[in-house]
Design a protein around this motif. Sequence first.
Motif, PDB file in Angstrom:
ATOM      1  N   HIS A  54     -66.380  21.094 -48.367  1.00 32.40           N
ATOM      2  CA  HIS A  54     -66.796  21.532 -47.028  1.00 32.40           C
ATOM      3  C   HIS A  54     -66.051  20.709 -45.986  1.00 32.40           C
ATOM      4  O   HIS A  54     -65.955  19.490 -46.105  1.00 32.40           O
ATOM      5  N   THR A  64     -64.627  25.986 -36.747  1.00 33.96           N
ATOM      6  CA  THR A  64     -64.689  26.837 -37.937  1.00 33.96           C
ATOM      7  C   THR A  64     -65.027  25.976 -39.141  1.00 33.96           C
ATOM      8  O   THR A  64     -64.464  24.894 -39.322  1.00 33.96           O
ATOM      9  N   TYR A  66     -65.386  25.590 -43.347  1.00 34.55           N
ATOM     10  CA  TYR A  66     -64.849  26.087 -44.609  1.00 34.55           C
ATOM     11  C   TYR A  66     -65.634  25.440 -45.744  1.00 34.55           C
ATOM     12  O   TYR A  66     -65.896  24.232 -45.730  1.00 34.55           O
ATOM     13  N   SER A  67     -66.000  26.216 -46.729  1.00 30.22           N
ATOM     14  CA  SER A  67     -66.748  25.670 -47.860  1.00 30.22           C
ATOM     15  C   SER A  67     -66.518  26.521 -49.100  1.00 30.22           C
ATOM     16  O   SER A  67     -66.185  27.710 -49.004  1.00 30.22           O
ATOM     17  N   ALA A 218     -60.728  26.181 -49.952  1.00 29.30           N
ATOM     18  CA  ALA A 218     -61.826  27.126 -49.741  1.00 29.30           C
ATOM     19  C   ALA A 218     -61.192  28.460 -49.404  1.00 29.30           C
ATOM     20  O   ALA A 218     -60.688  28.650 -48.296  1.00 29.30           O
ATOM     21  N   SER A 221     -57.732  28.759 -47.420  1.00 29.51           N
ATOM     22  CA  SER A 221     -57.571  27.591 -46.553  1.00 29.51           C
ATOM     23  C   SER A 221     -57.551  26.314 -47.385  1.00 29.51           C
ATOM     24  O   SER A 221     -58.212  26.221 -48.426  1.00 29.51           O
TER      25      SER A 221
END
Length: 409
Positions: A54, A64, A66-67, A218, A221
């Motif tokens: 994360h 933003t 991400y995970s 993720a 990304s």
Amino acid sequence: MSPIKDFNVTYETLNGEGTFSEGDIVPGTVSFTLTKDTKVKSIFVKSKGEAHVHWTEGSGDDETSYSAHRKYFKVKEFLVVENAKGTVLSQGVHHFKFRFKIPEGDMPSSFKGLHGKIVYMLEAKMSRSWHWPTGLQKEINFVSKSFPQIAKVTCPQSGSVNKEMGVFSKGQVTMSATVNRKICSPGDTISIVATICNSSSKTMRPKYNLQQITVYRAGSSTNSSCKSLCKIVGDTIAPNSEETASCQLQIPVDAIYTLYNCDIISVEYYVKVYLDIKFAIDPEIVFPLTIGPSSLTSFQPNEALGPYLAGAAGNPSYSDFPPPVFPVEPYPVHTGPGAYGYPTPYPSQQRDYNNQWPHQAASSAPSSAAITSSSLPVPVAPTQFQQEEEPPSYMSLFPDSHGLVSSSK
């Protein structure tokens, strides 16, 4: 007041090293004290392994997140079978022993980093009607048995680089370097020898750097970080001179193993040999390095490079690593087998781990000074990627990559 006191879970390892791996047995005990007769719905112990990453980018309305999450296994064993009516346990001290097996499979080792972790947990829980459950979690140290197939005899890795000096200096600089190992364990020492021909008016110093590259993913990304674990600075090389420099670089005893078998977290290591030249782009050679358990590296000779290095630059080395996808600096580079004259990877780089390049093969068998057995297997390059073909360029692989972060000297 709860009648449950001193709720605890303990376990032991059978290998004497305090670690678990695929297929291992986990024996332990859940213990507690009851101050009175108590009705419980169930008591169970559970073990699981999972990975999670994360991170956030931007701020405010532009932030933003991400995970990503991965589950590897979950094993559950009831010590008191689940019963809606409840099971009465008497007042006093209770000990429930358990014993379960971690499933077989390709699972990554335990890891904790800035933006992610791989955790293996042992959890015990007691449930009662109309009460919050009583539970406890403990981490177990998991070490994967799975590592890439690596040749059991490892020749030194060799490489070279040639650089024409710019408008502020005349002449050129040539450097060749050899690292005696490509696989090692925490606490091991690797030997590095560099030959520098300084045919310029500049002074320079050789430097050696062990770098750890961690990549979190993720979806499409990525978030990468580069950490220097060990750095050694050599003596000054005078203008118009030729020197042979060497150093002994020790792997930190707390270095984590190379992590390659998790699709959302990876850890790689590189040894960078470069020349620090003021007001010039530093020529460098980058060698991949695998850090693993001693059982993986015990077959390797842990000795100095010795007289073999006299001809090492002309001898091939068996490298089981694909060329790293690094951007190429604007100076000419020539590399020997097993080494890459590319700059160090930068945190902002993106890399496609779902499309790994095939392994390269050595151009010829190593000399008898390096390998004494004639029965050793010689790796063969896949037909779809012949050795004489040029590898894809960085821009063709990552046309949308962001700006590079310059590495510090």
